[in-house]
Design a protein around this motif. Structure first.
Motif, PDB file in Angstrom:
ATOM      1  N   MET A 266       0.847  -1.189   0.000  1.00 22.76           N
ATOM      2  CA  MET A 266       0.000   0.000   0.000  1.00 22.76           C
ATOM      3  C   MET A 266       0.878   1.233   0.000  1.00 22.76           C
ATOM      4  O   MET A 266       1.880   1.284   0.686  1.00 22.76           O
ATOM      5  CB  MET A 266      -0.955  -0.031   1.183  1.00 22.76           C
ATOM      6  CG  MET A 266      -0.306  -0.129   2.543  1.00 22.76           C
ATOM      7  SD  MET A 266      -1.448  -0.708   3.803  1.00 22.76           S
ATOM      8  CE  MET A 266      -1.296  -2.482   3.613  1.00 22.76           C
ATOM      9  N   ALA A 267       0.524   2.185  -0.778  1.00 19.60           N
ATOM     10  CA  ALA A 267       1.316   3.409  -0.837  1.00 19.60           C
ATOM     11  C   ALA A 267       0.643   4.510  -0.052  1.00 19.60           C
ATOM     12  O   ALA A 267       1.265   5.414   0.447  1.00 19.60           O
ATOM     13  CB  ALA A 267       1.487   3.850  -2.277  1.00 19.60           C
ATOM     14  N   GLN A 268      -0.649   4.430   0.066  1.00 19.07           N
ATOM     15  CA  GLN A 268      -1.386   5.481   0.749  1.00 19.07           C
ATOM     16  C   GLN A 268      -2.004   4.979   2.038  1.00 19.07           C
ATOM     17  O   GLN A 268      -1.900   5.605   3.065  1.00 19.07           O
ATOM     18  CB  GLN A 268      -2.497   6.005  -0.164  1.00 19.07           C
ATOM     19  CG  GLN A 268      -1.959   6.864  -1.261  1.00 19.07           C
ATOM     20  CD  GLN A 268      -1.279   8.090  -0.713  1.00 19.07           C
ATOM     21  OE1 GLN A 268      -1.850   8.870   0.014  1.00 19.07           O
ATOM     22  NE2 GLN A 268      -0.009   8.271  -1.043  1.00 19.07           N
TER      23      GLN A 268
ATOM     24  N   VAL B  89       6.715  -2.993  -5.928  1.00 17.97           N
ATOM     25  CA  VAL B  89       7.639  -2.098  -5.214  1.00 17.97           C
ATOM     26  C   VAL B  89       7.620  -2.515  -3.742  1.00 17.97           C
ATOM     27  O   VAL B  89       8.633  -2.486  -3.052  1.00 17.97           O
ATOM     28  CB  VAL B  89       7.199  -0.634  -5.389  1.00 17.97           C
ATOM     29  CG1 VAL B  89       7.893   0.273  -4.381  1.00 17.97           C
ATOM     30  CG2 VAL B  89       7.467  -0.173  -6.819  1.00 17.97           C
ATOM     31  N   HIS B  90       6.435  -2.959  -3.305  1.00 18.91           N
ATOM     32  CA  HIS B  90       6.279  -3.570  -1.985  1.00 18.91           C
ATOM     33  C   HIS B  90       6.075  -5.074  -2.178  1.00 18.91           C
ATOM     34  O   HIS B  90       5.121  -5.495  -2.832  1.00 18.91           O
ATOM     35  CB  HIS B  90       5.095  -2.947  -1.249  1.00 18.91           C
ATOM     36  CG  HIS B  90       5.326  -1.513  -0.902  1.00 18.91           C
ATOM     37  ND1 HIS B  90       4.333  -0.562  -0.883  1.00 18.91           N
ATOM     38  CD2 HIS B  90       6.482  -0.874  -0.563  1.00 18.91           C
ATOM     39  CE1 HIS B  90       4.855   0.604  -0.531  1.00 18.91           C
ATOM     40  NE2 HIS B  90       6.161   0.451  -0.350  1.00 18.91           N
ATOM     41  N   GLY B  91       6.991  -5.848  -1.593  1.00 21.14           N
ATOM     42  CA  GLY B  91       7.046  -7.280  -1.905  1.00 21.14           C
ATOM     43  C   GLY B  91       5.849  -8.086  -1.435  1.00 21.14           C
ATOM     44  O   GLY B  91       5.631  -9.200  -1.913  1.00 21.14           O
ATOM     45  N   GLY B  92       5.066  -7.552  -0.513  1.00 24.18           N
ATOM     46  CA  GLY B  92       3.921  -8.300  -0.009  1.00 24.18           C
ATOM     47  C   GLY B  92       2.631  -8.010  -0.744  1.00 24.18           C
ATOM     48  O   GLY B  92       1.562  -8.429  -0.304  1.00 24.18           O
ATOM     49  N   GLU B  93       2.728  -7.310  -1.855  1.00 24.86           N
ATOM     50  CA  GLU B  93       1.524  -6.924  -2.599  1.00 24.86           C
ATOM     51  C   GLU B  93       1.525  -7.688  -3.925  1.00 24.86           C
ATOM     52  O   GLU B  93       2.119  -7.266  -4.910  1.00 24.86           O
ATOM     53  CB  GLU B  93       1.518  -5.395  -2.762  1.00 24.86           C
ATOM     54  CG  GLU B  93       1.508  -4.732  -1.376  1.00 24.86           C
ATOM     55  CD  GLU B  93       1.671  -3.216  -1.374  1.00 24.86           C
ATOM     56  OE1 GLU B  93       1.600  -2.588  -2.439  1.00 24.86           O
ATOM     57  OE2 GLU B  93       1.879  -2.662  -0.277  1.00 24.86           O
ATOM     58  N   PHE B  94       0.856  -8.855  -3.886  1.00 28.05           N
ATOM     59  CA  PHE B  94       0.998  -9.828  -4.978  1.00 28.05           C
ATOM     60  C   PHE B  94       0.117  -9.519  -6.198  1.00 28.05           C
ATOM     61  O   PHE B  94       0.404  -9.991  -7.299  1.00 28.05           O
ATOM     62  CB  PHE B  94       0.627 -11.238  -4.502  1.00 28.05           C
ATOM     63  CG  PHE B  94       1.427 -11.766  -3.334  1.00 28.05           C
ATOM     64  CD1 PHE B  94       2.550 -11.115  -2.859  1.00 28.05           C
ATOM     65  CD2 PHE B  94       1.046 -12.948  -2.710  1.00 28.05           C
ATOM     66  CE1 PHE B  94       3.277 -11.610  -1.784  1.00 28.05           C
ATOM     67  CE2 PHE B  94       1.770 -13.462  -1.641  1.00 28.05           C
ATOM     68  CZ  PHE B  94       2.875 -12.787  -1.173  1.00 28.05           C
TER      69      PHE B  94
ATOM     70  N   GLY C  85       7.502  -7.279   3.621  1.00 26.52           N
ATOM     71  CA  GLY C  85       7.951  -7.201   2.227  1.00 26.52           C
ATOM     72  C   GLY C  85       8.191  -5.793   1.729  1.00 26.52           C
ATOM     73  O   GLY C  85       8.553  -5.594   0.569  1.00 26.52           O
ATOM     74  N   TYR C  86       7.984  -4.797   2.570  1.00 26.18           N
ATOM     75  CA  TYR C  86       8.196  -3.405   2.122  1.00 26.18           C
ATOM     76  C   TYR C  86       9.643  -3.129   1.690  1.00 26.18           C
ATOM     77  O   TYR C  86       9.872  -2.643   0.600  1.00 26.18           O
ATOM     78  CB  TYR C  86       7.833  -2.453   3.259  1.00 26.18           C
ATOM     79  CG  TYR C  86       6.509  -1.742   3.121  1.00 26.18           C
ATOM     80  CD1 TYR C  86       5.404  -2.371   2.559  1.00 26.18           C
ATOM     81  CD2 TYR C  86       6.351  -0.441   3.578  1.00 26.18           C
ATOM     82  CE1 TYR C  86       4.183  -1.718   2.458  1.00 26.18           C
ATOM     83  CE2 TYR C  86       5.127   0.217   3.484  1.00 26.18           C
ATOM     84  CZ  TYR C  86       4.045  -0.416   2.920  1.00 26.18           C
ATOM     85  OH  TYR C  86       2.851   0.231   2.817  1.00 26.18           O
ATOM     86  N   PRO C  87      10.616  -3.394   2.580  1.00 29.92           N
ATOM     87  CA  PRO C  87      11.977  -2.943   2.245  1.00 29.92           C
ATOM     88  C   PRO C  87      12.744  -3.916   1.355  1.00 29.92           C
ATOM     89  O   PRO C  87      12.420  -5.104   1.274  1.00 29.92           O
ATOM     90  CB  PRO C  87      12.644  -2.845   3.619  1.00 29.92           C
ATOM     91  CG  PRO C  87      11.949  -3.853   4.460  1.00 29.92           C
ATOM     92  CD  PRO C  87      10.534  -3.954   3.944  1.00 29.92           C
TER      93      PRO C  87
ATOM     94  N   MET D 103       1.684  -0.456  -9.563  1.00 31.64           N
ATOM     95  CA  MET D 103       0.654  -1.298  -8.948  1.00 31.64           C
ATOM     96  C   MET D 103       0.966  -1.650  -7.495  1.00 31.64           C
ATOM     97  O   MET D 103       2.002  -2.266  -7.208  1.00 31.64           O
ATOM     98  CB  MET D 103       0.496  -2.578  -9.751  1.00 31.64           C
ATOM     99  CG  MET D 103      -0.167  -2.381 -11.090  1.00 31.64           C
ATOM    100  SD  MET D 103      -1.885  -1.883 -10.857  1.00 31.64           S
ATOM    101  CE  MET D 103      -2.496  -1.975 -12.538  1.00 31.64           C
ATOM    102  N   HIS D 104       0.045  -1.294  -6.616  1.00 35.43           N
ATOM    103  CA  HIS D 104       0.140  -1.645  -5.192  1.00 35.43           C
ATOM    104  C   HIS D 104      -1.136  -2.364  -4.761  1.00 35.43           C
ATOM    105  O   HIS D 104      -2.079  -2.498  -5.540  1.00 35.43           O
ATOM    106  CB  HIS D 104       0.325  -0.381  -4.352  1.00 35.43           C
ATOM    107  CG  HIS D 104       1.685   0.226  -4.471  1.00 35.43           C
ATOM    108  ND1 HIS D 104       2.623   0.182  -3.468  1.00 35.43           N
ATOM    109  CD2 HIS D 104       2.273   0.891  -5.501  1.00 35.43           C
ATOM    110  CE1 HIS D 104       3.725   0.795  -3.868  1.00 35.43           C
ATOM    111  NE2 HIS D 104       3.546   1.234  -5.098  1.00 35.43           N
ATOM    112  N   THR D 105      -1.138  -2.801  -3.502  1.00 34.48           N
ATOM    113  CA  THR D 105      -2.336  -3.407  -2.914  1.00 34.48           C
ATOM    114  C   THR D 105      -2.650  -2.687  -1.610  1.00 34.48           C
ATOM    115  O   THR D 105      -1.732  -2.414  -0.825  1.00 34.48           O
ATOM    116  CB  THR D 105      -2.102  -4.904  -2.634  1.00 34.48           C
ATOM    117  OG1 THR D 105      -1.851  -5.572  -3.863  1.00 34.48           O
ATOM    118  CG2 THR D 105      -3.329  -5.533  -1.970  1.00 34.48           C
ATOM    119  N   GLY D 106      -3.923  -2.401  -1.376  1.00 37.34           N
ATOM    120  CA  GLY D 106      -4.283  -1.773  -0.108  1.00 37.34           C
ATOM    121  C   GLY D 106      -5.518  -0.905  -0.161  1.00 37.34           C
ATOM    122  O   GLY D 106      -5.596   0.093   0.546  1.00 37.34           O
TER     123      GLY D 106
HETATM  124 ZN   LIG Z   1       2.346  -0.644  -1.501  1.00 38.73          ZN
END
Ligand SMILES: [Zn+2]
Length: 423
Positions: free
Chosen positions: A1-3, A148-153, A254-256, A294-297
């Motif tokens: 998630m970015a936001q 970009v965030h590894g936990g966002e499949f 998975g963020y960093p 593309m992110h998830t959240g």
């Molecule tokens: Zn994200």
């Protein structure tokens, strides 16, 4: 998630879960990677010792009983897929992560030929972006990036299936996407990066997370990290520490990357992480018009207004309305009313982050798209649980790419977006 997530989800995030059973998870043992190669004329060398023990509640590592065949999401599975299935495009290694892992892009079409005569900033001062974009300034270039965030499949699965469509006309379910095939033929160049952060993705040893109703604790734990007892670090608290200390007890999520940096918030004007640098080098070389990150959240798929050049605000407005309208008409939003779902008020401006940096680097409109998660459901405006099947999540991914590419094709890209190419 970015936001972030809506208020209801954040309330859910406050639930504490205590698990007594834990699994101690040795990710890499002591691994020393020496990698040296020649990429685009650059000699790359990375030496990275990784020696971490991560403690994750055992239940958090549960997968669903059945995982759809189209759900290709791990670094190894994506690498294998690209090797076996990319024929019309080319697979290119654009850089090496902090942990020594290759970052792969798939490219289609012919790149811009030649270079401009000035920097991007210089072209704005001069009053004509063509001076930066070069003789092929009016070619249109689409770029998609995920994980970009590894936990966002979800973005990874979407990108893999988009590549399948570009290669065969069908996604991995066998569903045809004639509009994607048609619009791809009108673009000059398409660049897709399924996993920008392979370090973060490799840290999560799951192909798919188990679905946990409206409880996002596990998904957030795997994505943004948490304590050994299973409590989440929390969002946006995780952003207070960049780089984060990967040797602390618990799980960094998975963020960093393996240097502890969330590259959505890298030190863009200072010493950049290799993942960021790879994106920057690629963006400077290709000068994309539009980048979808593309992110998830989110509860339903949503596009965030980037911190970017003001001249691109109305361009974003049109893109947002196009994508959200089609998602609504496809039954992938909270209501069936495009006037509600494509309302610009849904997307306040983001803080300065990777997308703003990419814009100021090369003039692209770079936007975050937040997908719903396969691992939990949020609640819509009516309070109803917004459950989405993996099939719906994939449809939303491909619909978003389709509409973004259509928008780019119809509007003609950066050279046409601004009157007389002015700043
Ligand atoms: Zn994200």
């Amino acid at each position: 998630m970015a936001q972030g997530l809506d208020a209801q989800n954040k309330l859910n995030a406050m639930h504490n879960i205590n698990y007594t059973r834990r699994v101690t998870f040795f990710l890499s043992g002591l691994l020393i990677i020496f990698s040296q190669g020649n990429l685009n004329g650059q000699t790359l060398k990375s030496v990275k010792p990784v020696n971490h023990t991560y403690q994750i509640p055992q239940d958090y590592l549960r997968e669903p009983d059945k995982i759809p065949a189209f759900w290709i999401s791990t670094v190894d599975d994506v690498t294998k897929f690209l090797k076996q299935n990319v024929h019309k495009g080319h697979v290119e290694i654009i850089g090496t992560s902090a942990g020594g892992r290759p970052i792969r892009a798939v490219v289609y079409g012919i790149p811009r030929n030649g270079k401009g005569t000035t920097t991007f900033s210089g072209s704005l001062g001069f009053g004509d972006v063509r001076a930066y974009r070069g003789p092929d300034h009016d070619k249109i270039v689409y770029m998609g990036i995920a994980a970009v965030h590894g936990g966002e499949f979800e973005g990874i699965v979407g990108m893999v299936n988009l590549i399948a469509v570009l290669e065969t006309g069908k996604d991995l379910r066998g569903k045809e996407w004639p509009d994607i095939t048609a619009v791809a033929g009108k673009l000059n160049r398409i660049i897709l990066i399924p996993i920008v952060n392979p370090d973060g993705r490799s840290r999560i040893p799951l192909r798919m997370e188990a679905y946990r109703d409206t409880d996002l604790t596990v998904a957030e734990y795997l994505n943004t990290g948490g304590k050994p007892d299973g409590k989440i670090t929390g969002w946006p608290q995780i952003k207070e520490f960049i780089p984060m200390d990967l040797t602390l007890p618990g799980f960094p999520g998975g963020y960093p990357n393996d240097a502890g940096v969330n590259i959505q918030h890298d030190n863009f004007f200072g010493k950049r992480q290799p993942e960021t640098q790879a994106l920057f080098d690629l963006a400077e070389r290709e000068r994309p018009d539009l980048i979808i990150n593309m992110h998830t959240g989110a509860v339903h798929m949503l596009m965030h207004r980037p911190f970017c050049e003001p001249v691109l605000y109305p361009v974003f407005d049109t893109l947002f309305r196009s994508v959200l309208t089609e998602l609504t008409l496809s039954g992938l939003q909270d209501t069936k009313d495009p006037l509600i779902e494509a309302d610009l008020g849904r997307s306040p401006m983001s803080v300065f982050n990777l997308d703003g940096a990419l814009n100021l680097l090369c003039g692209a409109l770079s936007v975050v798209v937040e997908s719903p998660s396969h691992a939990f459901s949020g609640k819509g405006q009516s309070g109803k649980i917004a459950f989405q099947t993996p099939e719906m999540l994939l449809d939303a991914q491909l619909t978003c790419h389709q509409e973004a590419m259509k928008f780019l094709s119809l509007t003609g890209g950066r050279s046409k977006w601004t009157k007389n190419n002015q700043k």
